[in-house]
Design a protein around this motif. Sequence first.
Motif, PDB file in Angstrom:
ATOM      1  N   ASN A 145       0.911  -1.238   0.030  1.00 48.74           N
ATOM      2  CA  ASN A 145       0.031   0.100   0.039  1.00 48.74           C
ATOM      3  C   ASN A 145       0.801   1.156  -0.051  1.00 48.74           C
ATOM      4  O   ASN A 145       1.824   1.346   0.729  1.00 48.74           O
ATOM      5  CB  ASN A 145      -0.928  -0.127   1.302  1.00 48.74           C
ATOM      6  CG  ASN A 145      -1.796  -1.209   1.476  1.00 48.74           C
ATOM      7  OD1 ASN A 145      -2.879  -1.324   0.679  1.00 48.74           O
ATOM      8  ND2 ASN A 145      -1.449  -2.165   2.228  1.00 48.74           N
ATOM      9  N   VAL A 146       0.697   2.274  -0.838  1.00 42.05           N
ATOM     10  CA  VAL A 146       1.439   3.449  -0.873  1.00 42.05           C
ATOM     11  C   VAL A 146       0.575   4.550  -0.617  1.00 42.05           C
ATOM     12  O   VAL A 146      -0.433   4.896  -1.664  1.00 42.05           O
ATOM     13  CB  VAL A 146       2.315   3.581  -2.297  1.00 42.05           C
ATOM     14  CG1 VAL A 146       2.990   4.846  -2.187  1.00 42.05           C
ATOM     15  CG2 VAL A 146       3.174   2.382  -2.269  1.00 42.05           C
ATOM     16  N   LEU A 147       0.665   5.613   0.357  1.00 37.79           N
ATOM     17  CA  LEU A 147      -0.292   6.613   0.504  1.00 37.79           C
ATOM     18  C   LEU A 147       0.558   7.868   0.324  1.00 37.79           C
ATOM     19  O   LEU A 147       1.657   7.896   0.586  1.00 37.79           O
ATOM     20  CB  LEU A 147      -0.600   6.551   2.039  1.00 37.79           C
ATOM     21  CG  LEU A 147      -1.346   5.374   2.269  1.00 37.79           C
ATOM     22  CD1 LEU A 147      -1.668   5.657   3.912  1.00 37.79           C
ATOM     23  CD2 LEU A 147      -2.643   5.124   1.752  1.00 37.79           C
ATOM     24  N   PRO A 148       0.037   8.811  -0.256  1.00 40.69           N
ATOM     25  CA  PRO A 148       0.527  10.094  -0.541  1.00 40.69           C
ATOM     26  C   PRO A 148       0.503  10.884   0.734  1.00 40.69           C
ATOM     27  O   PRO A 148      -0.245  10.802   1.645  1.00 40.69           O
ATOM     28  CB  PRO A 148      -0.224  10.783  -1.569  1.00 40.69           C
ATOM     29  CG  PRO A 148      -1.554  10.139  -1.658  1.00 40.69           C
ATOM     30  CD  PRO A 148      -1.217   8.803  -1.162  1.00 40.69           C
ATOM     31  N   GLY A 149       1.744  11.397   1.057  1.00 41.27           N
ATOM     32  CA  GLY A 149       1.735  12.299   2.272  1.00 41.27           C
ATOM     33  C   GLY A 149       2.619  13.711   1.923  1.00 41.27           C
ATOM     34  O   GLY A 149       3.118  13.858   0.956  1.00 41.27           O
ATOM     35  N   ILE A 150       2.535  14.540   2.963  1.00 43.33           N
ATOM     36  CA  ILE A 150       2.827  16.037   2.930  1.00 43.33           C
ATOM     37  C   ILE A 150       3.911  16.217   4.416  1.00 43.33           C
ATOM     38  O   ILE A 150       2.967  15.854   5.360  1.00 43.33           O
ATOM     39  CB  ILE A 150       1.981  16.886   2.768  1.00 43.33           C
ATOM     40  CG1 ILE A 150       1.100  16.959   1.599  1.00 43.33           C
ATOM     41  CG2 ILE A 150       2.530  18.266   2.780  1.00 43.33           C
ATOM     42  CD1 ILE A 150       2.050  17.283   0.352  1.00 43.33           C
ATOM     43  N   PHE A 151       4.933  16.358   4.108  1.00 43.31           N
ATOM     44  CA  PHE A 151       5.797  16.899   5.512  1.00 43.31           C
ATOM     45  C   PHE A 151       5.625  18.212   5.595  1.00 43.31           C
ATOM     46  O   PHE A 151       5.421  19.165   4.841  1.00 43.31           O
ATOM     47  CB  PHE A 151       7.384  16.683   4.925  1.00 43.31           C
ATOM     48  CG  PHE A 151       7.674  15.273   5.038  1.00 43.31           C
ATOM     49  CD1 PHE A 151       7.644  14.466   6.054  1.00 43.31           C
ATOM     50  CD2 PHE A 151       7.945  14.739   3.808  1.00 43.31           C
ATOM     51  CE1 PHE A 151       8.092  13.172   6.057  1.00 43.31           C
ATOM     52  CE2 PHE A 151       8.572  13.426   3.744  1.00 43.31           C
ATOM     53  CZ  PHE A 151       8.492  12.716   4.851  1.00 43.31           C
ATOM     54  N   ASP A 185     -12.296   5.900   3.232  1.00 39.16           N
ATOM     55  CA  ASP A 185     -12.427   7.134   2.637  1.00 39.16           C
ATOM     56  C   ASP A 185     -11.842   7.221   0.919  1.00 39.16           C
ATOM     57  O   ASP A 185     -12.460   6.121   0.362  1.00 39.16           O
ATOM     58  CB  ASP A 185     -11.498   8.448   3.285  1.00 39.16           C
ATOM     59  CG  ASP A 185     -11.902   8.502   4.791  1.00 39.16           C
ATOM     60  OD1 ASP A 185     -13.124   8.314   4.760  1.00 39.16           O
ATOM     61  OD2 ASP A 185     -11.146   8.735   5.383  1.00 39.16           O
ATOM     62  N   GLU A 186     -10.845   8.077   0.322  1.00 35.66           N
ATOM     63  CA  GLU A 186     -10.331   7.703  -0.991  1.00 35.66           C
ATOM     64  C   GLU A 186      -9.434   6.530  -1.039  1.00 35.66           C
ATOM     65  O   GLU A 186      -8.874   6.481  -2.195  1.00 35.66           O
ATOM     66  CB  GLU A 186      -9.924   9.059  -1.339  1.00 35.66           C
ATOM     67  CG  GLU A 186     -10.745  10.301  -1.110  1.00 35.66           C
ATOM     68  CD  GLU A 186     -10.738  11.171   0.031  1.00 35.66           C
ATOM     69  OE1 GLU A 186      -9.457  11.225   0.503  1.00 35.66           O
ATOM     70  OE2 GLU A 186     -11.803  11.485   0.620  1.00 35.66           O
ATOM     71  N   ASP A 187      -8.837   5.895  -0.123  1.00 32.90           N
ATOM     72  CA  ASP A 187      -7.783   5.095  -0.201  1.00 32.90           C
ATOM     73  C   ASP A 187      -8.336   3.718  -0.299  1.00 32.90           C
ATOM     74  O   ASP A 187      -9.280   3.403   0.489  1.00 32.90           O
ATOM     75  CB  ASP A 187      -6.668   5.173   1.107  1.00 32.90           C
ATOM     76  CG  ASP A 187      -6.108   6.666   0.861  1.00 32.90           C
ATOM     77  OD1 ASP A 187      -5.434   6.993  -0.008  1.00 32.90           O
ATOM     78  OD2 ASP A 187      -6.222   7.336   1.821  1.00 32.90           O
ATOM     79  N   LEU A 244      -4.922   9.075   6.005  1.00 36.08           N
ATOM     80  CA  LEU A 244      -4.947   7.987   7.123  1.00 36.08           C
ATOM     81  C   LEU A 244      -4.337   8.152   8.684  1.00 36.08           C
ATOM     82  O   LEU A 244      -4.779   7.981   9.624  1.00 36.08           O
ATOM     83  CB  LEU A 244      -4.657   6.749   6.478  1.00 36.08           C
ATOM     84  CG  LEU A 244      -6.137   5.693   6.649  1.00 36.08           C
ATOM     85  CD1 LEU A 244      -6.167   5.242   5.368  1.00 36.08           C
ATOM     86  CD2 LEU A 244      -5.595   4.592   7.477  1.00 36.08           C
ATOM     87  N   LEU A 245      -2.910   8.794   8.446  1.00 38.03           N
ATOM     88  CA  LEU A 245      -2.296   8.641   9.698  1.00 38.03           C
ATOM     89  C   LEU A 245      -1.319  10.016   9.689  1.00 38.03           C
ATOM     90  O   LEU A 245      -1.316  10.851   8.681  1.00 38.03           O
ATOM     91  CB  LEU A 245      -1.005   7.675   9.332  1.00 38.03           C
ATOM     92  CG  LEU A 245      -1.260   6.221   9.369  1.00 38.03           C
ATOM     93  CD1 LEU A 245      -0.323   5.574   8.860  1.00 38.03           C
ATOM     94  CD2 LEU A 245      -1.938   5.621  10.616  1.00 38.03           C
ATOM     95  N   ASP A 299      -2.634  11.197  16.773  1.00 39.98           N
ATOM     96  CA  ASP A 299      -4.362  11.067  16.389  1.00 39.98           C
ATOM     97  C   ASP A 299      -4.514  12.287  15.768  1.00 39.98           C
ATOM     98  O   ASP A 299      -4.488  13.421  16.142  1.00 39.98           O
ATOM     99  CB  ASP A 299      -5.172  10.748  17.531  1.00 39.98           C
ATOM    100  CG  ASP A 299      -4.807   9.273  18.190  1.00 39.98           C
ATOM    101  OD1 ASP A 299      -4.680   8.407  17.461  1.00 39.98           O
ATOM    102  OD2 ASP A 299      -5.079   9.338  19.457  1.00 39.98           O
ATOM    103  N   ALA A 300      -5.054  12.196  14.568  1.00 46.05           N
ATOM    104  CA  ALA A 300      -5.450  13.443  13.562  1.00 46.05           C
ATOM    105  C   ALA A 300      -7.075  13.612  13.611  1.00 46.05           C
ATOM    106  O   ALA A 300      -7.640  12.666  13.948  1.00 46.05           O
ATOM    107  CB  ALA A 300      -5.105  13.211  12.182  1.00 46.05           C
TER     108      ALA A 300
END
Length: 138
Positions: free
Chosen positions: A10-16, A87-89, A26-27, A137-138
């Motif tokens: 599983n590959v999720l896009p993220g932003i630093f 959600d979208e993932d 998700l996280l 926890d977001a």
Amino acid sequence: AELVGFPRCNVLPGIFEASGLCRTRLLTFHVESGRAPAGEAAVVIRPEHIIHVPSGSGAHGGNGVRTGVVRLTENLGAECVVYFQVDEDTLVTTVPSRLAAELDLGAKIQFMIRADRLLVFDRNTGARLGRVRETVDA
């Protein structure tokens, strides 16, 4: 990571963020790294690091337990590959076939992600970054 192995990672896009946090849909987590990461991230979760929480286990909501909706199952004998939507993932995990009976199409699946096993990459350079220090926890 998406091309090697079965089932795929599983590959999720993220932003630093400037604060050192990395956010995906998700996280949210901190990464231990020798340099302050910035920009886009690729967060890789191996299927075996998504832990199915069987219904009736008493785990609901808190403590990192999340819920998705089953979209497809593939029975491989001793184990079952489960594709589910959050959600979208769309994520993929494996569960023992004996537990797959409760995972009909459209059923809710509860799961936890082993954050200590996440792989985090800088999306622009492809460089692997440090280990996940803690989730938020977001």
